[in-house]
Write a protein that holds these residues in place. Sequence first.
Motif, PDB file in Angstrom:
ATOM      1  N   ARG A 102      59.678  91.252  50.066  1.00 21.98           N
ATOM      2  CA  ARG A 102      59.260  91.536  51.443  1.00 21.98           C
ATOM      3  C   ARG A 102      60.214  90.905  52.449  1.00 21.98           C
ATOM      4  NH1 ARG A 102      52.810  90.039  51.657  1.00 21.98           N
ATOM      5  NH2 ARG A 102      51.961  91.767  50.434  1.00 21.98           N
ATOM      6  N   LEU A 103      60.593  89.665  52.165  1.00 20.34           N
ATOM      7  CA  LEU A 103      61.432  88.898  53.085  1.00 20.34           C
ATOM      8  C   LEU A 103      62.918  89.229  52.947  1.00 20.34           C
ATOM      9  CD1 LEU A 103      59.556  85.528  52.614  1.00 20.34           C
ATOM     10  CD2 LEU A 103      59.758  86.748  54.798  1.00 20.34           C
ATOM     11  N   GLN A 104      63.270  90.051  51.958  1.00 17.61           N
ATOM     12  CA  GLN A 104      64.656  90.460  51.712  1.00 17.61           C
ATOM     13  C   GLN A 104      65.577  89.245  51.576  1.00 17.61           C
ATOM     14  OE1 GLN A 104      66.118  93.878  53.972  1.00 17.61           O
ATOM     15  NE2 GLN A 104      64.049  94.297  54.742  1.00 17.61           N
ATOM     16  N   THR A 105      65.158  88.307  50.747  1.00 17.32           N
ATOM     17  CA  THR A 105      65.922  87.080  50.539  1.00 17.32           C
ATOM     18  C   THR A 105      65.790  86.652  49.083  1.00 17.32           C
ATOM     19  OG1 THR A 105      66.312  84.843  51.417  1.00 17.32           O
ATOM     20  CG2 THR A 105      64.018  85.512  51.118  1.00 17.32           C
ATOM     21  N   ASP A 106      66.637  85.712  48.678  1.00 15.64           N
ATOM     22  CA  ASP A 106      66.544  85.192  47.305  1.00 15.64           C
ATOM     23  C   ASP A 106      66.034  83.763  47.265  1.00 15.64           C
ATOM     24  OD1 ASP A 106      68.689  83.833  48.343  1.00 15.64           O
ATOM     25  OD2 ASP A 106      70.139  84.484  46.824  1.00 15.64           O
ATOM     26  N   HIS A 107      65.663  83.233  48.435  1.00 15.48           N
ATOM     27  CA  HIS A 107      65.135  81.864  48.467  1.00 15.48           C
ATOM     28  C   HIS A 107      64.307  81.647  49.730  1.00 15.48           C
ATOM     29  CE1 HIS A 107      68.585  81.506  51.166  1.00 15.48           C
ATOM     30  NE2 HIS A 107      68.077  80.362  51.603  1.00 15.48           N
ATOM     31  N   VAL A 108      63.443  80.652  49.664  1.00 17.03           N
ATOM     32  CA  VAL A 108      62.605  80.257  50.803  1.00 17.03           C
ATOM     33  C   VAL A 108      62.795  78.760  51.016  1.00 17.03           C
ATOM     34  CG1 VAL A 108      60.236  79.977  51.633  1.00 17.03           C
ATOM     35  CG2 VAL A 108      60.896  82.069  50.437  1.00 17.03           C
ATOM     36  N   GLU A 109      63.121  78.374  52.240  1.00 18.06           N
ATOM     37  CA  GLU A 109      63.387  76.960  52.499  1.00 18.06           C
ATOM     38  C   GLU A 109      62.123  76.105  52.468  1.00 18.06           C
ATOM     39  OE1 GLU A 109      66.829  79.164  54.312  1.00 18.06           O
ATOM     40  OE2 GLU A 109      64.651  79.439  54.289  1.00 18.06           O
ATOM     41  N   TYR A 110      61.018  76.630  52.998  1.00 21.28           N
ATOM     42  CA  TYR A 110      59.774  75.863  53.078  1.00 21.28           C
ATOM     43  C   TYR A 110      58.635  76.727  52.537  1.00 21.28           C
ATOM     44  CZ  TYR A 110      62.251  72.357  55.770  1.00 21.28           C
ATOM     45  OH  TYR A 110      63.134  71.365  56.151  1.00 21.28           O
ATOM     46  N   TYR A 111      58.043  76.282  51.411  1.00 23.50           N
ATOM     47  CA  TYR A 111      57.014  77.070  50.734  1.00 23.50           C
ATOM     48  C   TYR A 111      55.734  76.258  50.660  1.00 23.50           C
ATOM     49  CZ  TYR A 111      55.334  80.737  47.559  1.00 23.50           C
ATOM     50  OH  TYR A 111      54.652  81.794  46.995  1.00 23.50           O
ATOM     51  N   LEU A 112      54.620  76.890  51.055  1.00 26.39           N
ATOM     52  CA  LEU A 112      53.351  76.179  51.164  1.00 26.39           C
ATOM     53  C   LEU A 112      52.276  76.776  50.267  1.00 26.39           C
ATOM     54  CD1 LEU A 112      54.542  76.785  54.344  1.00 26.39           C
ATOM     55  CD2 LEU A 112      52.833  75.038  54.824  1.00 26.39           C
ATOM     56  N   MET A 113      51.367  75.915  49.802  1.00 29.41           N
ATOM     57  CA  MET A 113      50.097  76.368  49.265  1.00 29.41           C
ATOM     58  C   MET A 113      49.231  76.693  50.478  1.00 29.41           C
ATOM     59  SD  MET A 113      50.594  75.931  45.983  1.00 29.41           S
ATOM     60  CE  MET A 113      52.353  76.256  46.309  1.00 29.41           C
ATOM     61  N   HIS A 114      48.789  77.928  50.579  1.00 24.30           N
ATOM     62  CA  HIS A 114      48.109  78.381  51.784  1.00 24.30           C
ATOM     63  C   HIS A 114      46.644  77.928  51.818  1.00 24.30           C
ATOM     64  CE1 HIS A 114      47.225  82.008  54.674  1.00 24.30           C
ATOM     65  NE2 HIS A 114      47.201  80.831  55.287  1.00 24.30           N
ATOM     66  N   MET A 115      46.291  77.211  52.865  1.00 24.40           N
ATOM     67  CA  MET A 115      44.909  76.788  53.057  1.00 24.40           C
ATOM     68  C   MET A 115      44.394  76.015  51.842  1.00 24.40           C
ATOM     69  SD  MET A 115      41.977  79.134  54.852  1.00 24.40           S
ATOM     70  CE  MET A 115      41.215  79.801  53.372  1.00 24.40           C
ATOM     71  N   LEU A 116      45.128  74.985  51.488  1.00 22.17           N
ATOM     72  CA  LEU A 116      44.714  74.093  50.395  1.00 22.17           C
ATOM     73  C   LEU A 116      43.788  73.053  51.009  1.00 22.17           C
ATOM     74  CD1 LEU A 116      45.291  73.538  47.351  1.00 22.17           C
ATOM     75  CD2 LEU A 116      46.987  71.875  48.111  1.00 22.17           C
ATOM     76  N   ASN A 117      42.492  73.289  50.918  1.00 19.47           N
ATOM     77  CA  ASN A 117      41.535  72.530  51.720  1.00 19.47           C
ATOM     78  C   ASN A 117      40.835  71.394  50.999  1.00 19.47           C
ATOM     79  OD1 ASN A 117      42.186  74.234  53.773  1.00 19.47           O
ATOM     80  ND2 ASN A 117      40.300  75.422  53.697  1.00 19.47           N
ATOM     81  N   ASP A 118      40.967  71.311  49.679  1.00 13.95           N
ATOM     82  CA  ASP A 118      40.343  70.181  48.992  1.00 13.95           C
ATOM     83  C   ASP A 118      41.093  69.870  47.707  1.00 13.95           C
ATOM     84  OD1 ASP A 118      39.408  71.918  46.978  1.00 13.95           O
ATOM     85  OD2 ASP A 118      37.509  72.223  47.985  1.00 13.95           O
ATOM     86  N   ILE A 119      40.908  68.670  47.233  1.00 15.78           N
ATOM     87  CA  ILE A 119      41.646  68.195  46.070  1.00 15.78           C
ATOM     88  C   ILE A 119      41.292  68.989  44.819  1.00 15.78           C
ATOM     89  CG2 ILE A 119      39.949  66.414  45.503  1.00 15.78           C
ATOM     90  CD1 ILE A 119      43.801  66.182  45.173  1.00 15.78           C
ATOM     91  N   ALA A 120      40.052  69.492  44.743  1.00 13.73           N
ATOM     92  CA  ALA A 120      39.647  70.262  43.564  1.00 13.73           C
ATOM     93  C   ALA A 120      40.488  71.531  43.422  1.00 13.73           C
ATOM     94  CB  ALA A 120      38.164  70.609  43.652  1.00 13.73           C
ATOM     95  N   ALA A 121      40.856  72.144  44.536  1.00 18.43           N
ATOM     96  CA  ALA A 121      41.684  73.353  44.485  1.00 18.43           C
ATOM     97  C   ALA A 121      43.063  73.034  43.925  1.00 18.43           C
ATOM     98  CB  ALA A 121      41.804  73.967  45.873  1.00 18.43           C
ATOM     99  N   TRP A 122      43.624  71.902  44.308  1.00 26.25           N
ATOM    100  CA  TRP A 122      44.922  71.495  43.781  1.00 26.25           C
ATOM    101  C   TRP A 122      44.825  71.143  42.292  1.00 26.25           C
ATOM    102  CZ3 TRP A 122      49.724  72.202  44.065  1.00 26.25           C
ATOM    103  CH2 TRP A 122      50.647  71.315  43.508  1.00 26.25           C
ATOM    104  N   GLU A 123      43.754  70.513  41.903  1.00 21.37           N
ATOM    105  CA  GLU A 123      43.570  70.177  40.491  1.00 21.37           C
ATOM    106  C   GLU A 123      43.459  71.446  39.646  1.00 21.37           C
ATOM    107  OE1 GLU A 123      40.144  67.706  40.811  1.00 21.37           O
ATOM    108  OE2 GLU A 123      41.306  65.861  41.169  1.00 21.37           O
ATOM    109  N   ARG A 124      42.822  72.472  40.192  1.00 21.87           N
ATOM    110  CA  ARG A 124      42.723  73.746  39.474  1.00 21.87           C
ATOM    111  C   ARG A 124      44.106  74.350  39.274  1.00 21.87           C
ATOM    112  NH1 ARG A 124      42.559  79.230  40.213  1.00 21.87           N
ATOM    113  NH2 ARG A 124      43.133  79.067  42.411  1.00 21.87           N
ATOM    114  N   LEU A 125      44.927  74.326  40.317  1.00 24.61           N
ATOM    115  CA  LEU A 125      46.282  74.868  40.222  1.00 24.61           C
ATOM    116  C   LEU A 125      47.138  74.058  39.253  1.00 24.61           C
ATOM    117  CD1 LEU A 125      46.930  75.616  43.997  1.00 24.61           C
ATOM    118  CD2 LEU A 125      46.644  77.309  42.185  1.00 24.61           C
ATOM    119  N   THR A 126      46.953  72.747  39.285  1.00 27.41           N
ATOM    120  CA  THR A 126      47.702  71.878  38.371  1.00 27.41           C
ATOM    121  C   THR A 126      47.372  72.210  36.924  1.00 27.41           C
ATOM    122  OG1 THR A 126      47.842  70.092  39.997  1.00 27.41           O
ATOM    123  CG2 THR A 126      48.077  69.479  37.689  1.00 27.41           C
ATOM    124  N   ALA A 127      46.096  72.486  36.661  1.00 27.79           N
ATOM    125  CA  ALA A 127      45.683  72.851  35.303  1.00 27.79           C
ATOM    126  C   ALA A 127      46.305  74.172  34.858  1.00 27.79           C
ATOM    127  CB  ALA A 127      44.154  72.936  35.232  1.00 27.79           C
TER     128      ALA A 127
END
Length: 392
Positions: A102-127
């Motif tokens: 979509r962005l017509q690029t091969d890299h992104v300088e700053y990449y975010l987890m969108h709306m990461l609102n609690d630690i449990a969500a990050w733990e799920r992704l880590t798993a």
Amino acid sequence: MQYRENPGNKDQLSILGYGCLRYSKKGTAIDQEKAEREMAAAVEAGVNYFDTAYTYGGSEACLGKFLAKGYRDKVKIATKLPHYYIKAEGDMERYFKEQLERLQTDHVEYYLMHMLNDIAAWERLTALGIQDWIAEKKKSGQIGNIGFSFHGGATQFKKIIDSYDWDFCQIQYNYMDEHTQAGTEGLKYAAAKGLPVIIMEPLRGGRLVNALPKAAKAIFASAEPHRSPAEWGLRWIWNHPEVTVVLSGMNDIAQVEENVRIASDATADALTEKDLEIFEKVKKSINQHMKVPCTGCGYCMPCPHGVDIPTCFAAYNTRYTDSFYSGMKAYIMCTTLKTNPTNASKCRQCGKCEKHCPQSIAIRQELKQVAKKMENPVYKVARAISKRIGKY
């Protein structure tokens, strides 16, 4: 244009960033030509940080078409992974690949987890293996910096900050959210760890300009020096040295020109005591419509039954001090769209919270009102839709 440094990699980031959520529309689609004129004006004025997301309908593609016309090397792209759609490790690569196309690029300088609102969500992704995936992307150069955007309370924010070696973060912050969401507490906590802090909703989507009570508008109008409500609001944020970039969803050349002008001379610690008194008067005017006199101190926490009491009250107050829509949006995003919801109806009336409240708020009774007013038919429909599409 002024710049503030990312202490991690020495990037010079424009203090004004371009928020790509609110492009003008032509019918139901983004007005590409108009958006490109506005983005070109911003780049020419020195704006070099552009923020978009997978779920901003058409935004990544719009930005990609613009950057492909000779602007890519002048801009640092920030976009976001819709982690709430991730069900298996392979999903990370699939969404990221689509975003690069979509962005017509091969890299992104700053990449975010969108709306990461609690630690449990990050733990799920880590798993699911996301830390290994991030490491591989950073090693290959496809991702420069990894961060997260956040809507929630300061306690959860600090837990997420401490859970991983983040490169940056993004929070909602403005003079009305000084003690809500991550707030000043979260801002200072992240900055103390050397993280650039990107600010979203600096004017609450324009509502701190267009939806101010008449009395608040009058306070700004009579203040010296003469500044628009937008300029007062932006200068309040840039007054904080911990802030790196302030995002503005500009969709008019006049907005670009005004914001660039302000960003050319707004500096940290520049507001006087007299200036700060003006904000206190404006906040007092807005807060006359508050339902609960909660200061967000957090002494009532943690709730043994999982209610995020300050966040519930903040969203409830926003419904009456700002608008029904903004209050409901805040309530749903900050309490319900979590791995472990923290909404008011979870209250079991134990009363533990009231023993510690310095404002002597009848918290149990007020939470009943929050549940009654906020967990209404609109809330129930939004919650059902979220479950149906698999969020959280």
